[in-house]
Scaffold this motif. Structure first.
Motif, PDB file in Angstrom:
ATOM      1  N   LEU A   1       0.862  -1.179   0.000  1.00  0.00           N
ATOM      2  CA  LEU A   1       0.000   0.000   0.000  1.00  0.00           C
ATOM      3  C   LEU A   1       0.898   1.229   0.000  1.00  0.00           C
ATOM      4  N   THR A   2       0.776   2.071  -1.032  1.00  0.00           N
ATOM      5  CA  THR A   2       1.710   3.179  -1.165  1.00  0.00           C
ATOM      6  C   THR A   2       1.090   4.362  -1.894  1.00  0.00           C
ATOM      7  N   SER A   3       1.571   5.542  -1.528  1.00  0.00           N
ATOM      8  CA  SER A   3       1.191   6.774  -2.228  1.00  0.00           C
ATOM      9  C   SER A   3       2.279   7.180  -3.214  1.00  0.00           C
ATOM     10  N   GLY A   4       3.201   6.268  -3.501  1.00  0.00           N
ATOM     11  CA  GLY A   4       4.322   6.618  -4.373  1.00  0.00           C
ATOM     12  C   GLY A   4       5.305   7.546  -3.688  1.00  0.00           C
ATOM     13  N   GLN A   5       5.401   7.401  -2.365  1.00  0.00           N
ATOM     14  CA  GLN A   5       6.315   8.183  -1.527  1.00  0.00           C
ATOM     15  C   GLN A   5       6.031   9.690  -1.580  1.00  0.00           C
ATOM     16  N   GLN A   6       4.783  10.041  -1.796  1.00  0.00           N
ATOM     17  CA  GLN A   6       4.358  11.436  -1.764  1.00  0.00           C
ATOM     18  C   GLN A   6       3.233  11.594  -0.738  1.00  0.00           C
ATOM     19  N   GLN A   7       2.892  12.844  -0.464  1.00  0.00           N
ATOM     20  CA  GLN A   7       1.845  13.102   0.521  1.00  0.00           C
ATOM     21  C   GLN A   7       0.506  12.520   0.089  1.00  0.00           C
ATOM     22  N   ASN A   8       0.260  12.500  -1.207  1.00  0.00           N
ATOM     23  CA  ASN A   8      -0.936  11.827  -1.704  1.00  0.00           C
ATOM     24  C   ASN A   8      -0.591  11.090  -2.993  1.00  0.00           C
ATOM     25  N   ALA A   9      -1.404  10.103  -3.311  1.00  0.00           N
ATOM     26  CA  ALA A   9      -1.085   9.183  -4.411  1.00  0.00           C
ATOM     27  C   ALA A   9      -1.161   9.845  -5.781  1.00  0.00           C
ATOM     28  N   GLU A  10      -1.962  10.892  -5.911  1.00  0.00           N
ATOM     29  CA  GLU A  10      -2.030  11.566  -7.205  1.00  0.00           C
ATOM     30  C   GLU A  10      -0.696  12.227  -7.538  1.00  0.00           C
ATOM     31  N   VAL A  11      -0.078  12.852  -6.542  1.00  0.00           N
ATOM     32  CA  VAL A  11       1.258  13.424  -6.741  1.00  0.00           C
ATOM     33  C   VAL A  11       2.273  12.314  -6.990  1.00  0.00           C
ATOM     34  N   GLY A  12       2.028  11.146  -6.395  1.00  0.00           N
ATOM     35  CA  GLY A  12       2.945  10.016  -6.522  1.00  0.00           C
ATOM     36  C   GLY A  12       2.742   9.141  -7.743  1.00  0.00           C
ATOM     37  N   LEU A  13       1.927   9.582  -8.683  1.00  0.00           N
ATOM     38  CA  LEU A  13       1.644   8.765  -9.868  1.00  0.00           C
ATOM     39  C   LEU A  13       2.887   8.299 -10.618  1.00  0.00           C
ATOM     40  N   PRO A  14       3.900   9.148 -10.844  1.00  0.00           N
ATOM     41  CA  PRO A  14       5.089   8.656 -11.563  1.00  0.00           C
ATOM     42  C   PRO A  14       5.774   7.484 -10.857  1.00  0.00           C
ATOM     43  N   MET A  15       5.921   7.571  -9.534  1.00  0.00           N
ATOM     44  CA  MET A  15       6.537   6.471  -8.791  1.00  0.00           C
ATOM     45  C   MET A  15       5.640   5.247  -8.788  1.00  0.00           C
ATOM     46  N   LEU A  16       4.343   5.430  -8.654  1.00  0.00           N
ATOM     47  CA  LEU A  16       3.415   4.296  -8.683  1.00  0.00           C
ATOM     48  C   LEU A  16       3.510   3.552 -10.007  1.00  0.00           C
ATOM     49  N   ARG A  17       3.587   4.304 -11.102  1.00  0.00           N
ATOM     50  CA  ARG A  17       3.719   3.686 -12.424  1.00  0.00           C
ATOM     51  C   ARG A  17       5.012   2.875 -12.498  1.00  0.00           C
ATOM     52  N   GLU A  18       6.106   3.456 -12.025  1.00  0.00           N
ATOM     53  CA  GLU A  18       7.396   2.775 -12.090  1.00  0.00           C
ATOM     54  C   GLU A  18       7.402   1.518 -11.229  1.00  0.00           C
ATOM     55  N   LEU A  19       6.869   1.611 -10.013  1.00  0.00           N
ATOM     56  CA  LEU A  19       6.816   0.446  -9.137  1.00  0.00           C
ATOM     57  C   LEU A  19       5.967  -0.659  -9.757  1.00  0.00           C
ATOM     58  N   ASN A  20       4.861  -0.280 -10.373  1.00  0.00           N
ATOM     59  CA  ASN A  20       3.979  -1.271 -10.995  1.00  0.00           C
ATOM     60  C   ASN A  20       4.661  -1.973 -12.162  1.00  0.00           C
ATOM     61  N   GLN A  21       5.510  -1.256 -12.865  1.00  0.00           N
ATOM     62  CA  GLN A  21       6.252  -1.857 -13.973  1.00  0.00           C
ATOM     63  C   GLN A  21       7.379  -2.765 -13.468  1.00  0.00           C
ATOM     64  N   LEU A  22       7.940  -2.421 -12.308  1.00  0.00           N
ATOM     65  CA  LEU A  22       9.081  -3.166 -11.780  1.00  0.00           C
ATOM     66  C   LEU A  22       8.683  -4.415 -10.997  1.00  0.00           C
ATOM     67  N   THR A  23       7.494  -4.407 -10.408  1.00  0.00           N
ATOM     68  CA  THR A  23       7.156  -5.474  -9.464  1.00  0.00           C
ATOM     69  C   THR A  23       7.152  -6.851 -10.124  1.00  0.00           C
ATOM     70  N   ARG A  24       7.683  -7.820  -9.388  1.00  0.00           N
ATOM     71  CA  ARG A  24       7.712  -9.213  -9.827  1.00  0.00           C
ATOM     72  C   ARG A  24       6.907 -10.099  -8.878  1.00  0.00           C
ATOM     73  N   GLY A  25       5.993  -9.495  -8.158  1.00  0.00           N
ATOM     74  CA  GLY A  25       5.189 -10.258  -7.209  1.00  0.00           C
ATOM     75  C   GLY A  25       4.164  -9.403  -6.492  1.00  0.00           C
ATOM     76  N   PRO A  26       4.618  -8.558  -5.559  1.00  0.00           N
ATOM     77  CA  PRO A  26       3.637  -7.780  -4.790  1.00  0.00           C
ATOM     78  C   PRO A  26       2.766  -6.888  -5.676  1.00  0.00           C
ATOM     79  N   ILE A  27       1.493  -6.885  -5.394  1.00  0.00           N
ATOM     80  CA  ILE A  27       0.574  -5.961  -6.061  1.00  0.00           C
ATOM     81  C   ILE A  27       0.843  -4.556  -5.535  1.00  0.00           C
ATOM     82  N   ILE A  28       0.937  -3.589  -6.429  1.00  0.00           N
ATOM     83  CA  ILE A  28       1.100  -2.196  -6.022  1.00  0.00           C
ATOM     84  C   ILE A  28      -0.296  -1.588  -5.902  1.00  0.00           C
ATOM     85  N   MET A  29      -0.680  -1.245  -4.684  1.00  0.00           N
ATOM     86  CA  MET A  29      -2.013  -0.709  -4.407  1.00  0.00           C
ATOM     87  C   MET A  29      -1.886   0.751  -3.997  1.00  0.00           C
ATOM     88  N   ALA A  30      -2.478   1.643  -4.778  1.00  0.00           N
ATOM     89  CA  ALA A  30      -2.403   3.073  -4.485  1.00  0.00           C
ATOM     90  C   ALA A  30      -3.339   3.429  -3.345  1.00  0.00           C
TER      91      ALA A  30
END
Length: 252
Positions: free
Chosen positions: A146-175
């Motif tokens: 569960l992550t906001s992409g290391q930002q105060q809110n997940a909308e600001v963290g969209l770039p990191m969320l996208r990158e994490l989702n592309q990198l993950t090899r197991g855990p689901i990335i949940m915004a």
């Protein structure tokens, strides 16, 4: 299907979320602390009344995620209790003093969890290196982060969320954090399959008598005659939007 998890601070809210179409509940206490472990009574009633999956948070206190030995012992006891009560999942997370995933302690917790699905909560957003943390959590076998992409809110963290989702090899990335009906589509568009929202509003107290000049809070500006509750209409609208997007994707 894109899943919607709703953060609930009571059994009443969990029932509202279920009736409105939520796929899963994260059950917490104390919104002011950002969520801590619910009471045994809350856990027991949730198991009896709520039929969708309920994943309680295990967090012994508010504040940071670096715990003393006694706090860690409490955390382990709570995980064991939740496992033995038959919950399908649990939400937990720990960091060391340097901001890394506390791997030795997380290995202990994972061993205690048994068959429960483990969500590593937003302690992830406070860690030093999210990509290293993703690899470590993959090794641990957590089900989701569960992550906001290391930002105060997940909308600001969209770039990191996208990158994490592309990198993950197991855990689901949940915004989570600031995910709402008005920005839901942005998270769907980057390929996330699970979203987390409180989907709520402030509700006024039913108390007619209100004692003046006395408060239970150290914050004298705190309104003790309102509380945050899940809004079933918002949950239903969010779920309807996700189902529409899923249908469009299937027919495209």
């Amino acid at each position: 299907m894109t899943k919607l998890e709703v953060c609930c601070y009571s059994v009443d809210c969990a029932l509202t979320a279920e009736q409105a179409g939520a796929d899963r509940v994260e059950l917490c206490a104390s919104q002011a602390d950002g969520g801590i472990t619910p009471s045994y009574g809350t856990l027991k009633l949730a198991r009896e009344k709520v039929t969708i999956p309920v994943h309680p948070i295990v967090r012994p206190r508010g504040g940071d995620f670096c715990y003393s030995q006694s706090e860690f012992d409490v955390l382990k006891s709570d995980v064991t209790c939740i496992r033995d009560m038959g919950f399908p999942g649990v939400v937990v997370g720990m960091l060391d003093a340097e901001g890394h995933i506390d791997m030795p302690r997380m290995w202990e917790v994972m061993a205690l969890c048994g068959d429960m699905a483990v969500t590593f909560h937003r302690a992830f957003d406070m860690c030093l290196n999210p990509k290293v943390a993703l690899e470590q959590l993959t090794q641990l076998g957590v089900a989701r982060i569960l992550t906001s992409g290391q930002q105060q809110n997940a909308e600001v963290g969209l770039p990191m969320l996208r990158e994490l989702n592309q990198l993950t090899r197991g855990p689901i990335i949940m915004a989570g954090a600031g995910v709402r009906l008005t920005n839901l589509q942005k998270f769907v568009d980057i390929g996330l399959t699970e979203l987390h929202s409180s989907a709520g509003r402030q509700v006024k107290s039913s108390m007619r008598y209100r004692k003046a000049g006395v408060t239970m809070s150290s914050d004298t500006d705190f309104d003790e005659f309102s509380r945050y509750c899940v809004d079933g209409d918002i949950v239903a609208a969010m779920k309807s939007t996700l189902q529409f997007d899923d249908e469009i994707s299937r027919t495209a």
